[in-house]
Design a protein around this motif. Structure first.
Motif, PDB file in Angstrom:
ATOM      1  N   GLY A 235     -12.704  11.335   6.490  1.00 21.73           N
ATOM      2  CA  GLY A 235     -13.320  10.273   7.637  1.00 21.73           C
ATOM      3  C   GLY A 235     -13.432   9.243   6.887  1.00 21.73           C
ATOM      4  N   ASP A 236     -14.178   8.711   7.821  1.00 20.74           N
ATOM      5  CA  ASP A 236     -14.608   6.578   7.615  1.00 20.74           C
ATOM      6  C   ASP A 236     -15.360   6.695   6.382  1.00 20.74           C
ATOM      7  OD1 ASP A 236     -12.491   5.208   9.088  1.00 20.74           O
ATOM      8  OD2 ASP A 236     -13.589   5.082  10.862  1.00 20.74           O
ATOM      9  N   THR A 237     -16.095   7.759   6.345  1.00 19.29           N
ATOM     10  CA  THR A 237     -17.231   7.728   5.759  1.00 19.29           C
ATOM     11  C   THR A 237     -16.836   7.725   4.089  1.00 19.29           C
ATOM     12  OG1 THR A 237     -18.780   8.645   7.056  1.00 19.29           O
ATOM     13  CG2 THR A 237     -19.609   9.229   4.677  1.00 19.29           C
ATOM     14  N   ALA A 238     -15.725   9.402   3.788  1.00 16.50           N
ATOM     15  CA  ALA A 238     -14.877   9.460   2.959  1.00 16.50           C
ATOM     16  C   ALA A 238     -14.367   7.927   2.173  1.00 16.50           C
ATOM     17  CB  ALA A 238     -13.763  10.394   2.649  1.00 16.50           C
ATOM     18  N   ALA A 239     -13.695   7.635   3.458  1.00 13.86           N
ATOM     19  CA  ALA A 239     -12.909   6.188   2.342  1.00 13.86           C
ATOM     20  C   ALA A 239     -13.767   5.359   2.183  1.00 13.86           C
ATOM     21  CB  ALA A 239     -12.004   5.749   4.119  1.00 13.86           C
ATOM     22  N   GLU A 240     -15.425   4.921   3.087  1.00 15.19           N
ATOM     23  CA  GLU A 240     -16.321   3.984   2.646  1.00 15.19           C
ATOM     24  C   GLU A 240     -16.551   4.018   1.411  1.00 15.19           C
ATOM     25  OE1 GLU A 240     -18.443   4.622   5.440  1.00 15.19           O
ATOM     26  OE2 GLU A 240     -17.358   2.914   7.047  1.00 15.19           O
ATOM     27  N   GLU A 241     -17.308   5.355   1.049  1.00 16.83           N
ATOM     28  CA  GLU A 241     -17.211   5.742  -0.782  1.00 16.83           C
ATOM     29  C   GLU A 241     -16.810   5.618  -1.480  1.00 16.83           C
ATOM     30  OE1 GLU A 241     -20.473   8.814  -0.297  1.00 16.83           O
ATOM     31  OE2 GLU A 241     -21.163   6.676   0.736  1.00 16.83           O
ATOM     32  N   ALA A 242     -14.888   5.718  -1.068  1.00 15.62           N
ATOM     33  CA  ALA A 242     -14.016   5.511  -2.480  1.00 15.62           C
ATOM     34  C   ALA A 242     -13.970   4.414  -2.381  1.00 15.62           C
ATOM     35  CB  ALA A 242     -13.057   6.306  -1.735  1.00 15.62           C
ATOM     36  N   SER A 243     -13.732   3.563  -1.527  1.00 18.65           N
ATOM     37  CA  SER A 243     -13.844   2.150  -1.966  1.00 18.65           C
ATOM     38  C   SER A 243     -14.777   1.196  -2.134  1.00 18.65           C
ATOM     39  CB  SER A 243     -13.470   1.079  -0.585  1.00 18.65           C
ATOM     40  OG  SER A 243     -12.333   1.896   0.671  1.00 18.65           O
TER      41      SER A 243
ATOM     42  N   ARG B   4      -5.810  17.997   4.163  1.00 17.31           N
ATOM     43  CA  ARG B   4      -5.115  18.208   4.759  1.00 17.31           C
ATOM     44  C   ARG B   4      -3.897  17.253   4.223  1.00 17.31           C
ATOM     45  NH1 ARG B   4      -6.190  18.398  10.942  1.00 17.31           N
ATOM     46  NH2 ARG B   4      -6.706  15.389  10.589  1.00 17.31           N
ATOM     47  N   ASP B   5      -2.431  16.999   5.130  1.00 22.22           N
ATOM     48  CA  ASP B   5      -2.044  15.668   4.485  1.00 22.22           C
ATOM     49  C   ASP B   5      -2.199  14.931   5.633  1.00 22.22           C
ATOM     50  OD1 ASP B   5      -0.955  16.916   7.175  1.00 22.22           O
ATOM     51  OD2 ASP B   5       0.959  16.868   6.678  1.00 22.22           O
ATOM     52  N   GLU B   6      -3.232  14.475   6.176  1.00 18.31           N
ATOM     53  CA  GLU B   6      -3.563  13.484   6.952  1.00 18.31           C
ATOM     54  C   GLU B   6      -4.754  12.841   6.657  1.00 18.31           C
ATOM     55  OE1 GLU B   6      -2.068  13.577  10.844  1.00 18.31           O
ATOM     56  OE2 GLU B   6      -3.182  14.890  11.491  1.00 18.31           O
ATOM     57  N   MET B   7      -5.591  12.018   6.977  1.00 12.41           N
ATOM     58  CA  MET B   7      -7.438  11.813   6.990  1.00 12.41           C
ATOM     59  C   MET B   7      -7.363  11.745   8.370  1.00 12.41           C
ATOM     60  SD  MET B   7      -7.249   9.024   3.884  1.00 12.41           S
ATOM     61  CE  MET B   7      -9.557   9.553   3.736  1.00 12.41           C
ATOM     62  N   ARG B   8      -8.629  11.575   8.797  1.00 13.42           N
ATOM     63  CA  ARG B   8      -9.031  11.236  10.086  1.00 13.42           C
ATOM     64  C   ARG B   8      -9.490   9.608  10.090  1.00 13.42           C
ATOM     65  NH1 ARG B   8     -12.530  15.633   8.870  1.00 13.42           N
ATOM     66  NH2 ARG B   8     -14.321  14.149   8.743  1.00 13.42           N
ATOM     67  N   ALA B   9      -9.480   9.440   9.258  1.00 12.59           N
ATOM     68  CA  ALA B   9     -10.206   8.231   9.419  1.00 12.59           C
ATOM     69  C   ALA B   9      -9.356   6.789   9.807  1.00 12.59           C
ATOM     70  CB  ALA B   9      -9.719   7.158   7.422  1.00 12.59           C
ATOM     71  N   SER B  10     -10.078   5.254  10.091  1.00 11.47           N
ATOM     72  CA  SER B  10      -9.405   4.926  11.141  1.00 11.47           C
ATOM     73  C   SER B  10      -8.115   4.657   9.962  1.00 11.47           C
ATOM     74  CB  SER B  10     -10.181   3.727  11.492  1.00 11.47           C
ATOM     75  OG  SER B  10     -10.345   2.805  10.364  1.00 11.47           O
TER      76      SER B  10
ATOM     77  N   ILE C 115      -7.186   0.909   9.364  1.00 10.58           N
ATOM     78  CA  ILE C 115      -8.003   0.007   9.251  1.00 10.58           C
ATOM     79  C   ILE C 115      -8.767   0.565   7.746  1.00 10.58           C
ATOM     80  CG2 ILE C 115     -10.084  -0.482   9.835  1.00 10.58           C
ATOM     81  CD1 ILE C 115      -9.507  -3.089   9.441  1.00 10.58           C
ATOM     82  N   MET C 116      -9.046   1.463   7.074  1.00  8.74           N
ATOM     83  CA  MET C 116     -10.052   1.757   6.358  1.00  8.74           C
ATOM     84  C   MET C 116      -8.677   2.724   5.232  1.00  8.74           C
ATOM     85  SD  MET C 116     -13.320   1.001   6.353  1.00  8.74           S
ATOM     86  CE  MET C 116     -13.542   2.478   4.860  1.00  8.74           C
ATOM     87  N   GLN C 117      -7.292   3.397   6.041  1.00  9.10           N
ATOM     88  CA  GLN C 117      -6.408   3.999   4.725  1.00  9.10           C
ATOM     89  C   GLN C 117      -5.775   2.724   4.318  1.00  9.10           C
ATOM     90  OE1 GLN C 117      -4.579   7.013   6.642  1.00  9.10           O
ATOM     91  NE2 GLN C 117      -5.663   7.081   8.349  1.00  9.10           N
ATOM     92  N   LYS C 118      -5.933   1.429   5.287  1.00 11.41           N
ATOM     93  CA  LYS C 118      -5.213   0.555   4.427  1.00 11.41           C
ATOM     94  C   LYS C 118      -5.955   0.118   3.454  1.00 11.41           C
ATOM     95  CE  LYS C 118      -1.195  -0.470   6.975  1.00 11.41           C
ATOM     96  NZ  LYS C 118       0.355  -0.018   6.971  1.00 11.41           N
ATOM     97  N   ARG C 119      -7.099  -0.119   3.646  1.00 15.68           N
ATOM     98  CA  ARG C 119      -8.016  -0.118   2.623  1.00 15.68           C
ATOM     99  C   ARG C 119      -7.800   0.037   1.013  1.00 15.68           C
ATOM    100  NH1 ARG C 119     -14.142  -1.128   3.394  1.00 15.68           N
ATOM    101  NH2 ARG C 119     -13.202  -2.398   5.082  1.00 15.68           N
ATOM    102  N   LEU C 120      -7.391   1.510   1.535  1.00 10.69           N
ATOM    103  CA  LEU C 120      -7.162   2.716   0.445  1.00 10.69           C
ATOM    104  C   LEU C 120      -6.487   2.617  -1.218  1.00 10.69           C
ATOM    105  CD1 LEU C 120      -8.455   5.834   1.518  1.00 10.69           C
ATOM    106  CD2 LEU C 120     -10.049   4.576  -0.203  1.00 10.69           C
TER     107      LEU C 120
END
Length: 322
Positions: A155-163, A178-184, A186-191
């Motif tokens: 999710g967004d929390t994981a994406a934020e922590e990783a960033s 899974r083979d996809e993320m729940r994150a928004s 924009i957060m996935q683009k940042r990753l």
């Protein structure tokens, strides 16, 4: 069941509860604080705290909470072992049951019950907590500068922590079940813009390994069954937090995940005389310093509430005499 009447009841300890107790004591509210199931809150399972102002050399979480408690006691706060197990906010004073056997009638109530990180429940997770395993990158990321780490979540929390960690560490493995993320989006683009983040799709954590500290993480691809040993020293669980607010449901307004809603710019809840502070109402920052700040707000709001109520009672008495 025994009963006791108090001016100010604080439910839960940690930075928010103890700060509320300090301010309430200095205001002459004679606060009674029940520490809850984990006296000192989540900081008691945190080894080093380096980002709290006033500690230039850092301090351990347990030591910090001992200092908070001592300071609250110095001003006269009545700090007790015990846990709130039931409440009734339909009448005034507000009723709170402690350990299922004692009734507290409180003119004001400050909720500082915090939130609990969700864990995976895997081998080594509890044993290595604070020794390479964490649920807060902002709190602990500094200790892993130049190292390799794992973040678990989608999710967004994981994406934020990783960033956040990507700016500090050499490499981040982001483990996604899974083979996809729940994150928004924009957060996935940042990753995607961060070259030192590698996403491991369809992957689950099997075990955390190490004696004195984390040395490696065993993960498995849930499609192929292939296992991989990652040589990392940090493991961050970012699958969310659960606010400890269950007993207040039906009385206090909350969001869909159980975080208490407070009136903007204050610690007031929808129930008069009941205030909330710390991680029980904060699903954004979740830091010791922000918890302490809202604990201060709650105590000041409680003080004003009790003063205004006292004025109203005096005014009513004068009207009755006349």
């Amino acid at each position: 069941m025994t009963s006791e009447k108090v001016d100010c009841l604080i439910i839960g300890s940690g930075p928010a509860g103890y700060t509320a107790a300090i301010y309430a004591s200095r205001a002459g509210l004679n606060p009674v604080l029940y520490q809850g199931a984990q006296p000192g809150g989540q900081l008691t399972i945190t080894t080093e705290v380096d980002n709290y102002p006033g500690y230039p050399d850092g301090i351990t979480g347990p030591e910090m909470m001992i200092n908070f408690e001592k300071q609250a006691k110095r001003f006269g706060a009545d700090i007790r072992y015990g846990m709130a197990t039931e409440v009734d906010f339909t009448s005034y004073p507000r009723k709170v049951i402690i350990d299922g056997k004692k009734e507290i009638l409180a003119d004001s109530v400050i909720i500082s019950t915090g939130a609990t990180a969700k864990w995976l429940g895997i081998e080594g997770e509890e044993r290595l907590n604070g020794r390479g395993v964490s649920a807060c990158a902002v709190c602990d990321g500094f200790f892993f500068r130049g190292q390799d780490v794992v973040v678990v979540g989608a999710g967004d929390t994981a994406a934020e922590e990783a960033s956040y960690l990507a700016k500090l560490v050499r490499k981040v493995y982001l483990v996604v079940r899974r083979d996809e993320m729940r994150a928004s989006k924009i957060m996935q683009k940042r990753l995607e813009t961060l070259p030192n983040i590698e996403i491991l799709w369809n992957t689950e954590t099997v075990s955390l390994n190490g004696e004195e500290g984390l040395e490696s993480v065993l993960v498995k691809n849930n499609k192929t069954g292939a296992e991989t040993l990652l040589d990392v020293t940090g493991f961050f669980v970012a699958i969310g937090h659960k606010p400890n607010t269950e007993i207040f449901k039906g009385y206090i307004d909350m969001d869909e995940t159980g975080y208490i809603k407070t009136i903007k710019g204050s610690a007031h809840t929808n129930v008069q005389g009941v205030f909330a502070c710390g991680d029980a109402q904060d699903n954004v920052y979740r830091q010791a310093i922000t918890a302490a700040g809202t604990g201060c707000m709650a105590a000041l709001d409680a003080e004003r509430f009790l003063m205004e109520r006292e004025v109203e009672v005096i005014a009513d008495d004068i009207l009755e005499i006349n």
